[in-house]
Motif scaffolding. Sequence first.
Motif, PDB file in Angstrom:
ATOM      1  N   ALA A 441       0.828  -1.202   0.000  1.00  0.00           N
ATOM      2  CA  ALA A 441       0.000   0.000   0.000  1.00  0.00           C
ATOM      3  C   ALA A 441       0.868   1.260   0.000  1.00  0.00           C
ATOM      4  CB  ALA A 441      -0.931  -0.006   1.210  1.00  0.00           C
ATOM      5  N   LEU A 442       2.061   1.187   0.619  1.00  0.00           N
ATOM      6  CA  LEU A 442       2.978   2.322   0.597  1.00  0.00           C
ATOM      7  C   LEU A 442       3.442   2.619  -0.825  1.00  0.00           C
ATOM      8  CD1 LEU A 442       5.218   1.504   3.714  1.00  0.00           C
ATOM      9  CD2 LEU A 442       3.343   3.149   3.576  1.00  0.00           C
ATOM     10  N   LEU A 443       3.612   1.598  -1.630  1.00  0.00           N
ATOM     11  CA  LEU A 443       3.996   1.805  -3.033  1.00  0.00           C
ATOM     12  C   LEU A 443       2.883   2.519  -3.788  1.00  0.00           C
ATOM     13  CD1 LEU A 443       5.561  -1.701  -3.749  1.00  0.00           C
ATOM     14  CD2 LEU A 443       6.791   0.469  -3.839  1.00  0.00           C
ATOM     15  N   GLY A 445       0.585   4.410  -2.436  1.00  0.00           N
ATOM     16  CA  GLY A 445       0.299   5.715  -1.853  1.00  0.00           C
ATOM     17  C   GLY A 445       1.438   6.708  -1.957  1.00  0.00           C
ATOM     18  N   GLY A 446       2.612   6.250  -2.343  1.00  0.00           N
ATOM     19  CA  GLY A 446       3.730   7.160  -2.521  1.00  0.00           C
ATOM     20  C   GLY A 446       4.620   7.328  -1.309  1.00  0.00           C
ATOM     21  N   ASP A 447       4.316   6.645  -0.192  1.00  0.00           N
ATOM     22  CA  ASP A 447       5.119   6.803   1.018  1.00  0.00           C
ATOM     23  C   ASP A 447       6.285   5.813   1.085  1.00  0.00           C
ATOM     24  OD1 ASP A 447       3.399   8.799   1.925  1.00  0.00           O
ATOM     25  OD2 ASP A 447       2.050   7.346   2.872  1.00  0.00           O
ATOM     26  N   TYR A 448       6.441   5.020   0.050  1.00  0.00           N
ATOM     27  CA  TYR A 448       7.476   3.983   0.078  1.00  0.00           C
ATOM     28  C   TYR A 448       8.883   4.558   0.111  1.00  0.00           C
ATOM     29  CZ  TYR A 448       8.293   4.812  -4.915  1.00  0.00           C
ATOM     30  OH  TYR A 448       8.614   5.384  -6.119  1.00  0.00           O
ATOM     31  N   ARG A 449       9.090   5.716  -0.552  1.00  0.00           N
ATOM     32  CA  ARG A 449      10.435   6.297  -0.601  1.00  0.00           C
ATOM     33  C   ARG A 449      10.932   6.634   0.798  1.00  0.00           C
ATOM     34  NH1 ARG A 449      11.952   8.649  -5.679  1.00  0.00           N
ATOM     35  NH2 ARG A 449      13.187  10.147  -4.496  1.00  0.00           N
ATOM     36  N   GLN A 450      10.067   7.277   1.577  1.00  0.00           N
ATOM     37  CA  GLN A 450      10.449   7.648   2.936  1.00  0.00           C
ATOM     38  C   GLN A 450      10.737   6.405   3.765  1.00  0.00           C
ATOM     39  OE1 GLN A 450       7.573  10.085   4.957  1.00  0.00           O
ATOM     40  NE2 GLN A 450       8.675  10.041   6.914  1.00  0.00           N
ATOM     41  N   ARG A 451       9.887   5.368   3.635  1.00  0.00           N
ATOM     42  CA  ARG A 451      10.095   4.133   4.400  1.00  0.00           C
ATOM     43  C   ARG A 451      11.439   3.500   4.034  1.00  0.00           C
ATOM     44  NH1 ARG A 451       7.171  -0.385   6.275  1.00  0.00           N
ATOM     45  NH2 ARG A 451       5.768   1.123   7.253  1.00  0.00           N
ATOM     46  N   ILE A 452      11.759   3.414   2.762  1.00  0.00           N
ATOM     47  CA  ILE A 452      12.998   2.761   2.318  1.00  0.00           C
ATOM     48  C   ILE A 452      14.213   3.533   2.809  1.00  0.00           C
ATOM     49  CG2 ILE A 452      14.404   2.311   0.265  1.00  0.00           C
ATOM     50  CD1 ILE A 452      11.817   1.373  -1.123  1.00  0.00           C
ATOM     51  N   LEU A 453      14.203   4.847   2.679  1.00  0.00           N
ATOM     52  CA  LEU A 453      15.368   5.632   3.082  1.00  0.00           C
ATOM     53  C   LEU A 453      15.533   5.652   4.597  1.00  0.00           C
ATOM     54  CD1 LEU A 453      15.139   8.596   0.551  1.00  0.00           C
ATOM     55  CD2 LEU A 453      16.801   6.729   0.576  1.00  0.00           C
ATOM     56  N   GLU A 454      14.439   5.746   5.327  1.00  0.00           N
ATOM     57  CA  GLU A 454      14.531   5.707   6.790  1.00  0.00           C
ATOM     58  C   GLU A 454      15.086   4.369   7.259  1.00  0.00           C
ATOM     59  OE1 GLU A 454      10.656   6.571   8.267  1.00  0.00           O
ATOM     60  OE2 GLU A 454      10.883   8.757   8.100  1.00  0.00           O
ATOM     61  N   THR A 455      14.646   3.297   6.637  1.00  0.00           N
ATOM     62  CA  THR A 455      15.147   1.978   7.012  1.00  0.00           C
ATOM     63  C   THR A 455      16.624   1.849   6.668  1.00  0.00           C
ATOM     64  OG1 THR A 455      12.949   1.046   6.588  1.00  0.00           O
ATOM     65  CG2 THR A 455      14.782  -0.502   6.774  1.00  0.00           C
ATOM     66  N   TRP A 456      17.031   2.362   5.508  1.00  0.00           N
ATOM     67  CA  TRP A 456      18.447   2.301   5.126  1.00  0.00           C
ATOM     68  C   TRP A 456      19.316   3.013   6.162  1.00  0.00           C
ATOM     69  CZ3 TRP A 456      22.559   5.482   4.048  1.00  0.00           C
ATOM     70  CH2 TRP A 456      23.635   4.896   3.381  1.00  0.00           C
ATOM     71  N   ARG A 457      18.880   4.174   6.618  1.00  0.00           N
ATOM     72  CA  ARG A 457      19.675   4.943   7.585  1.00  0.00           C
ATOM     73  C   ARG A 457      19.659   4.296   8.968  1.00  0.00           C
ATOM     74  NH1 ARG A 457      16.617  10.124   5.083  1.00  0.00           N
ATOM     75  NH2 ARG A 457      17.950  10.403   3.236  1.00  0.00           N
ATOM     76  N   GLU A 458      18.515   3.758   9.376  1.00  0.00           N
ATOM     77  CA  GLU A 458      18.389   3.195  10.723  1.00  0.00           C
ATOM     78  C   GLU A 458      19.041   1.819  10.837  1.00  0.00           C
ATOM     79  OE1 GLU A 458      14.872   1.544  13.731  1.00  0.00           O
ATOM     80  OE2 GLU A 458      14.335   2.734  11.965  1.00  0.00           O
TER      81      GLU A 458
END
Length: 568
Positions: A441-443, A445-458
């Motif tokens: 659903a994130l894909l 809705g467009g929120d997937y980019r933030q989720r992927i980058l936040e996970t990469w950093r964390e």
Amino acid sequence: MTTESKGQRPQTADLEDPLYYLKNMDTVVSWVTSHHGDLLTANEQSRLDNFFKLSVAARGLLTRMVMRTGELFRVDKLNYPELPDSVGYALAELIESNWLQSSPLLGIDDLFRLVTLTELRPVFANLLTELGLPKNLSKSRMREVLTEHFPEPQRLQEWLGDGAPAMVRLRDMPLFDRIRLMFFGNLRQSWTDFVLVELGYQQYEQVTFSTDSRAFHQRADVDCYLQMHHCRQWLDEGVAAVEVWPEVPGPLANPWLTSRRDRLLLELGRQAERQGERELALEVLAASNHREARLKQLRLLERMKRFGEAWKIARHWHAGDLSDAEAQGLARILKRLAPKMGAAPPAVDTPPPIREFTLTLPKPEIASVELAAQQHLETEEAPVFYVENTLINSLFGLLCWQTIFAAIPGAFFHPFHVGPADLMREDFVERRQQAFDQCFALLRGGDYRQRILETWREKHGIANPFIVWPVLSEDLLIMAMDCIPAHHLERLFERLLNNLKEHRSGFPDLIRLHPNTAGPGPLYEMIEVKGPGDRLQDHQRRWLAFFAREGMPASVCYVRWQADGDSE
């Protein structure tokens, strides 16, 4: 069991510590006694309590012996200078505490494994002469000749005389095997791999643990696993499949153990067929729910010319939900069977054409064909990355990190998992379907980019079965998400989840991105590189066919090397 705080979680030892292997072993034993104590007998629990009462030197020496092959050890070969006390002191303590047996009996196979040829020759010289054999026989030939003359085991001093080195036997190896099994959930990981290597070199995701997290919920589960392990060992040792089959546990209620039983039956079926036991092979393969077992059963029925049975099973299976590899294999079988049954084979979709092009390049002295193509194809406006199976898998792993590491029953049972234990089970997605739906659903809705980058950093650097950190930069992630449409990622991830074992590999070698190009269409292209004499493999063809059906830009680049004086 309650959730553990970060401070309570077992920690890996510092590899600079010369006794780091002992500290890692302490971690394993402590975890098992704490989290699996109800699966241990009173005697086993007592032995493990005694383990921690040993001195550091004795515990360290015992750990070293557990990690080595076999249960028999020559004392003169035990040399561990990092121990705080002498090996002799530690040995005496282990013998007194009943961890070691001194002067054990040795069969002739044990003798020849532990004693050098130089030591053996003078012992058996006279007997070899009496037998009319040369004294310089090879070790293997000498053992073969002498086996019938020495059927009974003896102590080493009886074999070699008074000058023989001291020998000890490890008494509790089955207990340590049971501990290793309860900790890992498998016997594939050895003490050496884990205690010496894995703990010190990886960071692991922190997962909540409960009683449901354990690999085993009752002692009978452990016993069942060990029985299946022994069956597999017997197969590897060449025991006849017809003798192993009665020893295989029957159908199980535990889904995790069932999946292991299915794999065992697949191998048992293979061995039975190789040994000429075709009826047994059919029975065993039919009892296995492993995906590969179904195709093997059909191919065996074909070879046995039992076309009617094969046709009936194949038509029934054809109506089900298949992976691409299963569909491909089944289509080939149905095509062969149809003429024999006087029937038309089921319609098969014609694979769409795959785009191809050829490059003629100077042959590099060192670089691979993929790197040569990458260097030729990339421009400042359109960089090319050598990603193969890493990029799409990593984007998936970052988007679905929380789902992959969800603490559902039977997925994680110790703190050092690279990924969930049920990753390759057929119900992996089904057990997490709602969570995967939320990720997808994130894909949309467009929120997937933030989720992927936040996970990469964390999570950067933490082990994940889908991510290869050294080849994954934040800039590459951002550029890839700028160029690959979200609906393409969704279709890629859906296919990935359709069969994780097959679909995590086979991606094209290169990806060319166009981050500065305006336009409504995809701003990327995947490129599979094939050098002279190389050809596409089946799993690569299936991915390329998928790209073509979905309208995703992909091609095959065939590289030829320039002859002297040629130009491109």
